[in-house]
Enzyme design. Structure first.
Site, mmCIF file in Angstrom:
data_model
loop_
_atom_site.group_PDB
_atom_site.id
_atom_site.type_symbol
_atom_site.label_atom_id
_atom_site.label_comp_id
_atom_site.label_asym_id
_atom_site.label_seq_id
_atom_site.Cartn_x
_atom_site.Cartn_y
_atom_site.Cartn_z
ATOM 1 N N ASP A 135 56.650 -44.715 30.593
ATOM 2 C CA ASP A 135 57.236 -45.265 29.131
ATOM 3 C C ASP A 135 58.914 -44.804 28.491
ATOM 4 O O ASP A 135 58.999 -43.764 28.397
ATOM 5 C CB ASP A 135 56.282 -44.434 28.290
ATOM 6 C CG ASP A 135 55.031 -44.820 28.633
ATOM 7 O OD1 ASP A 135 54.706 -45.850 29.760
ATOM 8 O OD2 ASP A 135 54.013 -44.850 27.619
ATOM 9 N N ASP A 149 52.701 -52.975 30.143
ATOM 10 C CA ASP A 149 52.186 -52.853 28.725
ATOM 11 C C ASP A 149 52.542 -54.134 28.452
ATOM 12 O O ASP A 149 51.499 -54.170 27.438
ATOM 13 C CB ASP A 149 52.562 -51.746 27.875
ATOM 14 C CG ASP A 149 52.413 -49.746 27.970
ATOM 15 O OD1 ASP A 149 51.209 -50.442 29.415
ATOM 16 O OD2 ASP A 149 52.854 -49.239 28.279
#
Length: 245
Positions: A135, A149
């Site tokens: 991330d 995402d």
């Protein structure tokens, strides 16, 4: 009234094949953009420093996430992997009914994103299904996510819109489904000719009133239950009286 059979409203094999191709292309693009941006993030943000991207609202900061979004389930990485696999299977099952271009795009985004994050579980340290997802997009310090995402959220929004419009995976609307399954009583009534229905109703009412019976197409007048002779007997009696006179 006749209705169109449900089978005739389903997408043809050729259309379904084209939609599968669209789904596959979208999934490949979603997966590729996710993995490429993760590799760039690992190379550029490897020092762990936070860098502004859209001012201070969106910043770039590299982390390894063992859980799901918002770092939920960080201590149960295997559970997250199992959920990702279940979602992958569900997408494949639902795609078998595909008949809508919008649904093909939504499912393609979900499929590519799910495979992207699932790849991290197996190839990123510590690996073996427990790897940490890469991330690097920090949303005002609320949570840190990745490109996969973004595709998941986009697909979810598209699915909500399609649900509000009543468009199913097969491309049919809700009212179209109802039209293909009319009430059985209505079908039986509508399938009968109008003249036959009205004639049958009138005839049954007349026979019930006069007490007439039908045998082999011939109608016989029967005596009423109160003992009053019927019209044919009265007529015969008058004829006999006239002959004697």
């Amino acid at each position: 009234m006749s209705s169109t059979p449900a089978d005739e409203r389903r997408p043809t094999p050729d259309r379904r094949r084209r939609l599968f191709i669209v789904l596959g292309v979208v999934a490949v693009l979603a997966f590729a953009t996710d993995q490429v941006t993760k590799m760039v993030a690992l190379d550029v943000l490897g020092d762990g420093e936070s860098r502004p991207f859209v001012g201070d609202f969106i910043r770039l900061k590299l982390i390894g996430n063992p859980g799901a979004a918002l770092s939920l389930g960080a201590g149960n990485t295997w559970v997250m992997t199992g959920i990702a696999l279940a979602v992958l299977v569900a997408i494949i099952v639902v795609a078998r009914q595909l008949g809508s271009l919008a649904w093909a795009i939504a499912l393609g985004l979900l499929l590519g994103a799910a495979i992207g994050n699932l790849t991290d579980r197996f190839v990123r340290p510590p690996g073996g299904g427990q790897g940490h997802v890469v991330d690097f997009i920090d949303y005002n310090r609320w949570f840190i996510g990745n490109v996969a995402d973004i595709w998941i959220v986009s697909a979810a929004c598209l699915v909500v819109i399609l649900a509000l419009l009543g468009i199913g995976v097969d491309g049919r609307r809700d009212h179209g489904r109802a039209a293909t399954a009319p009430d059985a009583t209505t079908d039986q009534t509508s399938a009968q000719p109008t003249g036959e229905r009205s004639g049958k109703t009138t005839g049954e009412t007349t026979r019930e009133t006069t007490g007439e019976t039908t045998t082999n197409g011939e109608t016989h007048m029967t005596q009423q239950t109160d003992g009053t002779p019927d019209a044919s007997e009265t007529h015969d009696a008058r004829r006999q009286g006239g002959d004697h006179a």
